[in-house]
Design a protein around this motif. Structure first.
Motif, short mmCIF file in Angstrom:
data_model
loop_
_atom_site.label_atom_id
_atom_site.label_comp_id
_atom_site.label_asym_id
_atom_site.label_seq_id
_atom_site.Cartn_x
_atom_site.Cartn_y
_atom_site.Cartn_z
N SER A 186 16.41 24.36 -30.14
CA SER A 186 15.65 25.55 -29.77
C SER A 186 14.19 25.23 -29.51
N GLY A 187 13.71 25.61 -28.31
CA GLY A 187 12.32 25.40 -27.95
C GLY A 187 11.96 23.97 -27.62
N ARG A 188 12.94 23.08 -27.54
CA ARG A 188 12.67 21.66 -27.27
C ARG A 188 13.19 21.26 -25.90
N HIS A 189 12.71 20.13 -25.41
CA HIS A 189 13.25 19.54 -24.20
C HIS A 189 14.54 18.80 -24.56
N VAL A 190 15.52 18.87 -23.68
CA VAL A 190 16.80 18.18 -23.88
C VAL A 190 17.07 17.29 -22.68
N LEU A 191 17.37 16.03 -22.93
CA LEU A 191 17.65 15.05 -21.88
C LEU A 191 19.16 14.79 -21.88
N VAL A 192 19.84 15.17 -20.80
CA VAL A 192 21.28 14.96 -20.66
C VAL A 192 21.50 13.73 -19.78
N VAL A 193 22.11 12.68 -20.35
CA VAL A 193 22.25 11.41 -19.65
C VAL A 193 23.72 11.16 -19.30
N VAL A 194 24.00 11.07 -18.01
CA VAL A 194 25.32 10.74 -17.49
C VAL A 194 25.23 9.37 -16.83
N ARG A 195 26.21 8.52 -17.07
CA ARG A 195 26.20 7.21 -16.41
C ARG A 195 26.67 7.40 -14.98
N GLY A 196 25.76 7.98 -14.19
CA GLY A 196 26.08 8.31 -12.80
C GLY A 196 25.05 7.76 -11.85
N TYR A 197 24.65 8.57 -10.87
CA TYR A 197 23.77 8.11 -9.80
C TYR A 197 22.40 7.69 -10.33
N SER A 198 22.04 6.44 -10.08
CA SER A 198 20.69 5.92 -10.35
C SER A 198 20.23 6.16 -11.78
N TYR A 199 21.15 6.14 -12.74
CA TYR A 199 20.77 6.48 -14.11
C TYR A 199 19.82 5.46 -14.71
N LYS A 200 19.98 4.19 -14.37
CA LYS A 200 19.09 3.16 -14.93
C LYS A 200 17.65 3.36 -14.44
N GLU A 201 17.50 3.59 -13.14
CA GLU A 201 16.16 3.80 -12.59
C GLU A 201 15.52 5.06 -13.16
N ASP A 202 16.32 6.11 -13.32
CA ASP A 202 15.79 7.37 -13.87
C ASP A 202 15.31 7.19 -15.30
N LEU A 203 16.11 6.52 -16.13
CA LEU A 203 15.72 6.30 -17.52
C LEU A 203 14.46 5.45 -17.62
N ALA A 204 14.36 4.45 -16.76
CA ALA A 204 13.15 3.60 -16.77
C ALA A 204 11.92 4.42 -16.39
N ALA A 205 12.06 5.29 -15.39
CA ALA A 205 10.93 6.11 -14.95
C ALA A 205 10.53 7.15 -16.00
N LEU A 206 11.48 7.54 -16.85
CA LEU A 206 11.22 8.59 -17.84
C LEU A 206 10.71 8.05 -19.18
N ARG A 207 10.52 6.76 -19.31
CA ARG A 207 10.09 6.20 -20.60
C ARG A 207 8.83 6.88 -21.15
N PRO A 208 7.74 7.02 -20.36
CA PRO A 208 6.55 7.69 -20.91
C PRO A 208 6.84 9.13 -21.34
N TYR A 209 7.64 9.83 -20.56
CA TYR A 209 8.00 11.22 -20.89
C TYR A 209 8.77 11.27 -22.21
N ILE A 210 9.73 10.36 -22.40
CA ILE A 210 10.53 10.35 -23.62
C ILE A 210 9.67 10.04 -24.84
N ARG A 211 8.76 9.08 -24.68
CA ARG A 211 7.90 8.71 -25.82
C ARG A 211 6.99 9.87 -26.22
N GLU A 212 6.51 10.62 -25.24
CA GLU A 212 5.55 11.67 -25.55
C GLU A 212 6.21 12.97 -26.01
N TYR A 213 7.24 13.43 -25.29
CA TYR A 213 7.85 14.71 -25.61
C TYR A 213 8.96 14.60 -26.65
N LYS A 214 9.50 13.39 -26.86
CA LYS A 214 10.58 13.17 -27.83
C LYS A 214 11.70 14.21 -27.65
N PRO A 215 12.31 14.25 -26.48
CA PRO A 215 13.36 15.25 -26.25
C PRO A 215 14.62 14.93 -27.04
#
Length: 407
Positions: free
Chosen positions: A185-214
């Motif tokens: 509730s009230g938090r960001h949620v990151l849904v990860v599917v091993r699908g299209y460009s998932y590796k590139e997306d996760l790499a690009a989201l590293r700063p976001y994940i560290r800061e928002y801790k979804p």
């Protein structure tokens, strides 16, 4: 881009060979496929996710018992394999699936116009013959397949209505939604599917994940993708057919996706591992279930990694699953954003402490610079005298006279 892993015979590059790996399910095959092996699959309308997994493994060739392009819609997989420089021989028929794991085969790619022939190494017996796909043949097939889009869209509309009738209580009122223990509730949620460009997306989201801790939800093999990226999933959702034991034991809450009739193919495996779990029976895909869970739990924002977004991607997924995904995206649309959108719009926030440290660093640098120049030394001396006078004035205001010698 040429595939750096492709191994062909040095004497005749038109006759690739290798050890056979056989599986009717492409995603199972890619788990054990090694560079230089020959992949034998039975995959009508080869999709993008399967093709990317094949290319990553680096086989010497891909032999498909079925047509890689049926003409129903412009599927993306064949072009990916061919563009990677991997020979793709199509429509070989069921006989090629009788090859035994570990046998060595040779593929003649120039055995007649656009035909490929499969033989056991050291034998002249023809096991199967099929069509050799090229960049030109794939492009022609894609163009012809566009004519089938209208039929597929009609089937999609019918399938959507069928899914809506079966799951309207779940979609509209959340009926049957399990009570999960992971707070969202009230938090960001990151849904990860091993699908299209998932590796590139996760790499690009590293700063976001560290800061928002979804809250991170791994969908089946997406949980392993999260672990490989250096993070730990809070929840794992799926039928458990492509997630590792390591991921299931990582401490995440496990939601086993069951069919509407209650049958859950992955339930036995989870029980044998002794992992605490919940069962969620629903018609949609595991990707859809993860988004619906986040939405029902009050997530502020749902960020999707590796999921489907465009019309071709929905079609490439297959008609059986795309209607549920389409309706799920409509349901959670106000909270849903694609990972690529986050990485483009996200900027690291600067806190007050960081600004203070930056200002102090600038003042220290200025002081050091002034102390090494004659003009700066004069300025610092005058500043010190002014500072002393200011302190004396402040002391006089509060009744503190300067120290005087005792009589």
């Amino acid at each position: 881009m040429r595939n750096p892993f492709r191994r062909q015979t040095a004497s005749d590059p038109a006759r690739p060979s290798g050890v056979v790996r056989v599986d009717a399910r492409t995603k199972n095959l890619t788990k054990r496929l090694q560079a230089g092996d020959v992949a034998v699959i039975d995959h009508t309308d080869l999709d993008r996710v399967a093709a990317e997994a094949l290319v990553e493994a680096g086989p010497a060739a891909v032999l498909n018992a079925a047509p890689s392009v049926s003409g129903r819609y412009p599927n993306l997989g064949p072009g990916i394999v061919v563009d990677a420089g991997i020979p793709l021989v199509d429509d070989l028929g069921p006989d090629v699936m009788r090859l035994r794991e570990g046998q060595r085969v040779v593929i003649d790619l120039n055995d007649g116009e656009s035909r490929g022939t499969v033989r056991l190494r050291g034998s002249d017996e023809v096991l199967a013959q099929g069509t050799v796909q090229t960049a030109e043949s794939v492009a022609d097939a894609m163009e012809a397949a566009k004519e089938g889009l209208a039929v597929q869209l009609e089937a999609f509309a019918a399938n959507t209505m069928e899914y809506m009738r079966g799951e309207r209580d779940l979609l509209l009122n959340g009926v049957g939604m399990p009570d999960v223990r992971t707070p969202m509730s009230g938090r960001h949620v990151l849904v990860v599917v091993r699908g299209y460009s998932y590796k590139e997306d996760l790499a690009a989201l590293r700063p976001y994940i560290r800061e928002y801790k979804p809250v991170i939800i791994g969908v089946d093999g997406g949980a392993d993708a999260v672990l490989e990226a250096g993070f730990t999933p809070h929840m794992i959702v799926g039928d458990m057919d492509s997630v590792s034991d390591k991921a299931l034991r990582c401490g995440a809450e496990v939601i086993v996706h069951a069919y509407r009739d209650g049958h859950a193919p992955g339930l036995t495996r989870v029980e044998e591992l002794g992992v605490e779990h919940l069962v969620f029976a629903a018609t949609g895909t595991s990707e859809d279930i993860a988004m619906l869970l986040a939405d029902a739990a009050g997530a502020e924002l749902i960020v999707a990694v590796g999921t489907h977004a465009t019309l071709l991607e929905f079609l490439d997924k297959g008609r059986a699953g795309m209607s549920s995904t389409f309706l799920t995206r409509l349901k959670v649309g106000g909270r849903l954003i694609d990972a690529k959108g986050v990485s483009r719009l996200y900027r690291t926030r600067i806190s007050g402490w960081q600004l203070l440290l930056l200002a102090l660093s600038g003042l220290i640098a200025l002081f050091v610079a002034l102390s090494f120049t004659p003009a700066g030394q004069t300025f610092l001396g005058l500043s010190g005298a002014v500072w002393d006078e200011l302190l004396t004035f402040l002391r006089s205001l509060i009744g503190l006279a300067p120290d005087s010698p005792s009589v």
